[in-house]
Write a protein that holds these residues in place. Structure first.
Motif, mmCIF file in Angstrom:
data_model
loop_
_atom_site.group_PDB
_atom_site.id
_atom_site.type_symbol
_atom_site.label_atom_id
_atom_site.label_comp_id
_atom_site.label_asym_id
_atom_site.label_seq_id
_atom_site.Cartn_x
_atom_site.Cartn_y
_atom_site.Cartn_z
ATOM 1 N N ARG A 1 40.130 51.576 41.738
ATOM 2 C CA ARG A 1 40.797 51.725 40.447
ATOM 3 C C ARG A 1 40.681 50.442 39.630
ATOM 4 N N PRO B 1 40.429 57.520 31.855
ATOM 5 C CA PRO B 1 39.687 58.563 32.561
ATOM 6 C C PRO B 1 39.120 59.608 31.609
ATOM 7 N N ALA C 1 40.781 58.484 39.802
ATOM 8 C CA ALA C 1 40.563 57.906 38.465
ATOM 9 C C ALA C 1 41.611 58.370 37.469
ATOM 10 N N VAL D 1 41.778 61.673 36.307
ATOM 11 C CA VAL D 1 41.273 62.767 35.460
ATOM 12 C C VAL D 1 42.337 63.860 35.376
ATOM 13 N N VAL E 1 35.150 56.141 41.628
ATOM 14 C CA VAL E 1 36.196 56.225 40.604
ATOM 15 C C VAL E 1 35.630 55.803 39.249
ATOM 16 N N PHE F 1 34.209 58.224 36.620
ATOM 17 C CA PHE F 1 35.108 59.072 35.835
ATOM 18 C C PHE F 1 35.943 58.269 34.830
ATOM 19 N N LEU F 2 35.621 56.991 34.674
ATOM 20 C CA LEU F 2 36.356 56.135 33.743
ATOM 21 C C LEU F 2 35.464 55.672 32.603
#
Length: 449
Positions: free
Chosen positions: A109, A129, A158, A160, A400, A403-404
């Motif tokens: 993260r 996200p 992440a 989402v 992670v 998805f960021l």
């Protein structure tokens, strides 16, 4: 069964005395994967889903999967039933896989960071996200509940907010995806699942769809991730821009770098484990020991004959993409490995940890005799959605971070902007973009009267 390539005596890194120079990127052939040709096949499929939505998805399921669906979305009751009926041993393994994957991915993260550039001027990088993702889980020759884990866990970690899973409908299960796939979704708390495979699943996520009454069933996604066959890869290429994608996944690859200390039976078993996936799977051994190479080939003959998917494995090991590569020493082996940029790279050498530290290009590195690729496939805690086809030299596996999005937030005071104004104007004039400079100086114009 498997090709032998002898690179001994070649100047692999350009520093040896041999007059023959070899580009490490081209030492080992790869399977031919013609995504461009597949585009012609998937384009009408994608357009059909775009324009006809659910009706197209139902017809395509009948055409490609041999099932006539009444609805594409899987009822939540079917997810609960699959979880309840799951073999206890498989459930325990999946739960432990999820636990380990969460532990690793939670440490990925990101935190927001504010930098004071000048007094009164800051830039903050915010990590946000993706709003919605579509996660694809293949369902062809094998069942991949582990791919559900590997896609869903990093997306959830992440943050989402909305995610959906698609997997091909199975005739033997009444048009639902395989029940182990459904059970894995239930264990992860995913309740939005679709019986859709191949290019049509990617198109469904790219455009969303409505039912016959005009009600939105599946909202469009911002990002689509997950491995698949050549048609999934072609659909991702075609729709990139409409959606974000993780990668155009190709056939799986394993490269084993080993010296005379390696166990030939273990090396052979690891090569077979990846050849089991697909006739186009690549299995490559790079070694400085001709004795090990000979022993591994003998082990392959014995072990392949005794395993389940004999024909598939023989085709993969006999293909141009698989080979035993002989080199002068482990230093040269690592040059080959970094040039090849394997999806999975095992280091089985006397100084495995030290040699692994020299690897720059690989999707994932497995160190020593007790870290096989199959551990990473299921329970290491690492992610098994990894770059193939040499893309590991510039791309990472799913994480992670996939998805960021990093968003820069710029906050300057009047005095801080005034201090920078002359420099902004100078650079704007240098680029012949005077309006850029005027957008700064306009803030300091005297407009009274």
């Amino acid at each position: 069964m498997i090709t032998r390539i002898d690179l001994r005596g070649r100047a692999l890194d350009g520093s040896r005395s041999s007059t023959e120079q070899t580009d490490p990127r081209a030492l080992v052939p790869r399977a031919e994967l013609d995504v461009e040709t597949a585009l012609a096949v998937v384009r009408p499929i994608v357009e059909d889903v775009h324009h006809r939505g659910e009706a197209a998805l139902i017809e395509l399921a009948e055409r490609f999967d041999g099932v006539r669906l009444t609805a594409v979305r899987v009822p939540e009751a079917a997810l609960a039933e699959a979880a309840e009926a799951l073999d206890p041993r498989v459930r325990a393994a999946l739960e432990e896989s999820i636990r380990r994957a969460r532990k690793v991915h939670a440490d990925q993260r990101r935190t927001d960071k504010t930098t004071q550039v000048v007094e009164g001027g800051t830039v903050t990088e915010r990590w946000v996200p993706v709003d919605r993702v579509g996660l694809y889980v293949p369902g062809g020759r094998a069942v991949y509940p582990s791919s559900v884990v590997m896609n869903v866990v990093p997306a959830q970690e992440a943050g989402v907010g909305s995610l959906a899973v698609a997997s091909p409908p199975q005739k033997e299960y009444g048009g639902l995806p395989h029940p182990t796939i459904l059970a894995a979704c239930a264990l992860l708390g995913v309740n939005e699942v679709y019986a859709a495979g191949g290019a049509q699943a990617v198109a469904m996520f790219a455009y969303g769809y409505r039912d016959a009454a005009g009600t939105v069933v599946c909202r469009r996604a911002d990002l689509v991730t997950g491995p698949g066959n050549i048609y999934v890869a072609a659909a991702k290429r075609l729709l990139k821009g409409v959606i974000g994608i993780d990668a155009e996944a190709g056939p799986t690859e394993i490269m084993v770098v080993a010296d005379a200390t390696a166990d030939p039976g273990v090396v052979a078993a690891d090569l077979i484990s990846q050849a089991e996936h697909d006739p186009l799977a690549a299995a490559v051994l790079v070694t400085d020991s001709e004795e090990l190479a000979d022993a591994v080939v003998k082990e392959l003959e014995v072990r392949v004959a005794a395993t389940k998917h004999v024909e598939r494995i023989r085709e993969a090991l006999g293909g141009r993409q698989s080979a035993v590569v002989l080199v002068d020493d482990i230093e040269a082996a690592l040059v080959v490995a970094n040039g090849y940029a394997a999806e999975h790279l095992e280091i089985q050498t006397r100084d495995a940890a030290s040699d692994a530290a020299k690897v720059r290009n690989a999707g994932a590195v497995f160190v020593g005799s007790f870290a096989p690729v199959s551990l990473g496939d299921y329970l290491a805690g690492s992610n098994h959605v990894l770059p193939t086809g040499g893309c590991a030299c510039h791309s990472s596996g799913l994480s992670v971070q996939s998805f960021l999005r990093g968003i820069h937030v710029v906050d300057y005071s009047r005095d801080a902007l005034a201090e920078a104004a002359g420099l902004v104007v100078a650079l704007a004039d240098a680029e012949d973009l005077p309006a850029h400079g005027e957008a700064v100086t306009a803030r300091f114009e005297d407009r009274e009267g």
